[in-house]
Motif scaffolding. Structure first.
Motif, PDB file in Angstrom:
ATOM      1  N   GLN A 174       4.964   6.500   3.624  1.00 24.60           N
ATOM      2  CA  GLN A 174       6.332   6.389   3.336  1.00 24.60           C
ATOM      3  C   GLN A 174       6.520   6.369   1.764  1.00 24.60           C
ATOM      4  O   GLN A 174       7.463   6.757   1.236  1.00 24.60           O
ATOM      5  CB  GLN A 174       6.836   5.571   3.991  1.00 24.60           C
ATOM      6  CG  GLN A 174       6.917   5.455   5.632  1.00 24.60           C
ATOM      7  CD  GLN A 174       7.457   6.954   6.212  1.00 24.60           C
ATOM      8  OE1 GLN A 174       8.532   7.306   5.918  1.00 24.60           O
ATOM      9  NE2 GLN A 174       6.698   7.601   6.989  1.00 24.60           N
ATOM     10  N   PHE A 175       5.479   5.826   1.073  1.00 22.37           N
ATOM     11  CA  PHE A 175       5.528   5.609  -0.359  1.00 22.37           C
ATOM     12  C   PHE A 175       4.853   6.663  -1.171  1.00 22.37           C
ATOM     13  O   PHE A 175       4.882   6.636  -2.281  1.00 22.37           O
ATOM     14  CB  PHE A 175       5.124   4.117  -1.002  1.00 22.37           C
ATOM     15  CG  PHE A 175       5.999   3.126  -0.458  1.00 22.37           C
ATOM     16  CD1 PHE A 175       7.121   2.641  -1.267  1.00 22.37           C
ATOM     17  CD2 PHE A 175       5.673   2.457   0.874  1.00 22.37           C
ATOM     18  CE1 PHE A 175       7.784   1.688  -0.819  1.00 22.37           C
ATOM     19  CE2 PHE A 175       6.569   1.328   1.235  1.00 22.37           C
ATOM     20  CZ  PHE A 175       7.551   0.772   0.388  1.00 22.37           C
ATOM     21  N   GLY A 176       4.600   7.822  -0.480  1.00 23.37           N
ATOM     22  CA  GLY A 176       3.941   9.006  -1.167  1.00 23.37           C
ATOM     23  C   GLY A 176       2.235   8.608  -1.424  1.00 23.37           C
ATOM     24  O   GLY A 176       1.845   9.464  -1.962  1.00 23.37           O
ATOM     25  N   VAL A 177       1.819   7.624  -1.012  1.00 22.56           N
ATOM     26  CA  VAL A 177       0.353   7.728  -1.299  1.00 22.56           C
ATOM     27  C   VAL A 177      -0.531   8.728  -0.664  1.00 22.56           C
ATOM     28  O   VAL A 177      -0.221   9.304   0.562  1.00 22.56           O
ATOM     29  CB  VAL A 177      -0.212   6.068  -0.880  1.00 22.56           C
ATOM     30  CG1 VAL A 177      -1.787   6.246  -0.946  1.00 22.56           C
ATOM     31  CG2 VAL A 177       0.582   5.099  -1.259  1.00 22.56           C
ATOM     32  N   SER A 178      -1.208   9.378  -1.506  1.00 24.66           N
ATOM     33  CA  SER A 178      -2.021  10.578  -0.918  1.00 24.66           C
ATOM     34  C   SER A 178      -3.202  10.260   0.232  1.00 24.66           C
ATOM     35  O   SER A 178      -3.442   9.120   0.465  1.00 24.66           O
ATOM     36  CB  SER A 178      -2.843  11.215  -2.050  1.00 24.66           C
ATOM     37  OG  SER A 178      -4.028  10.317  -2.537  1.00 24.66           O
TER      38      SER A 178
END
Length: 211
Positions: A174-178
């Motif tokens: 949800q925090f955009g970590v790949s």
């Protein structure tokens, strides 16, 4: 369909092989300790290494089964088991060795099962369940064959470790970590939680009603 076709990323395929080797070692160690013969040790190694993935693929209706189309799995498990049987005398502390390789397999297979379910557009809850299944079922079958009480049915921090890693993945997503980085964070969390539980003797509480 093999895992290599599902995941073109060679790193994830190698991670799967790491889990297979770790579980083959864990299965062979226990079977050898119980006095099984050569073929018996290989059978237990096979069940430990691909049992969970087989049940997962059947539940998700993924056919043919991954190890039927990619013979690397059968070859790696067989060779690993045979080598370990030859050098079994080097493993003096059977319990510690078994739990170490069991933890490696737990982490690797949790990630693989979780990712396979997500890639088939399953809900997060089902994905977590598939991660648990992939990691747990093989070890349960191994312990039953070897007449041991399965670790996952005891108060061990085992299923909890798998779930913790999966939940961490979903949060970081949800925090955009790949995806690639997230997979290895999930792997590390599961392995770390399991090993810390062993080191500090963490156990889940049991509920007992007082008569």
């Amino acid at each position: 369909m093999s895992h290599s076709l599902v995941f073109p990323d060679i790193l994830l395929y190698l991670l799967d092989m790491v889990g297979v080797i770790a579980c083959a070692i864990a299965g062979t160690l226990l079977a050898q300790h119980k006095g099984f013969d050569i073929s018996g040790c290989i059978l237990v190694a096979m069940v430990n290494a691909i049992g969970g993935g087989t049940l997962r693929d059947m539940a998700l209706d993924r056919h043919p089964l991954f190890w039927m189309t990619d013979l690397n799995y059968v070859i790696v498990i067989t060779v690993t088991s045979l080598i370990l049987q030859i050098f079994f005398h080097l493993y003096h502390k059977i319990d510690k060795a078994l739990k170490l390789f069991d933890a490696i397999g737990l982490a690797a297979f949790s990630v693989i099962g979780f990712k396979i379910a997500l890639n088939q557009d399953m809900s997060p809850i089902i994905a977590i369940m598939m991660g648990v299944w992939t990691a747990m079922i093989g070890g349960m079958l191994r312990d039953i064959i070897c007449n041991e009480i399965p670790l996952v049915l005891q108060r061990e921090i085992y299923i909890t470790a798998s779930i913790a890693g999966s939940v961490a993945y979903l949060i970081l997503q949800q925090f955009g970590v790949s995806s690639g980085i997230n997979e290895f964070i999930m792997l590390f969390i599961i392995f770390a939680v399991r090993m810390l539980a062993l080191k500090f003797d963490w156990h889940l509480p049991s509920i007992r009603l007082v008569a």
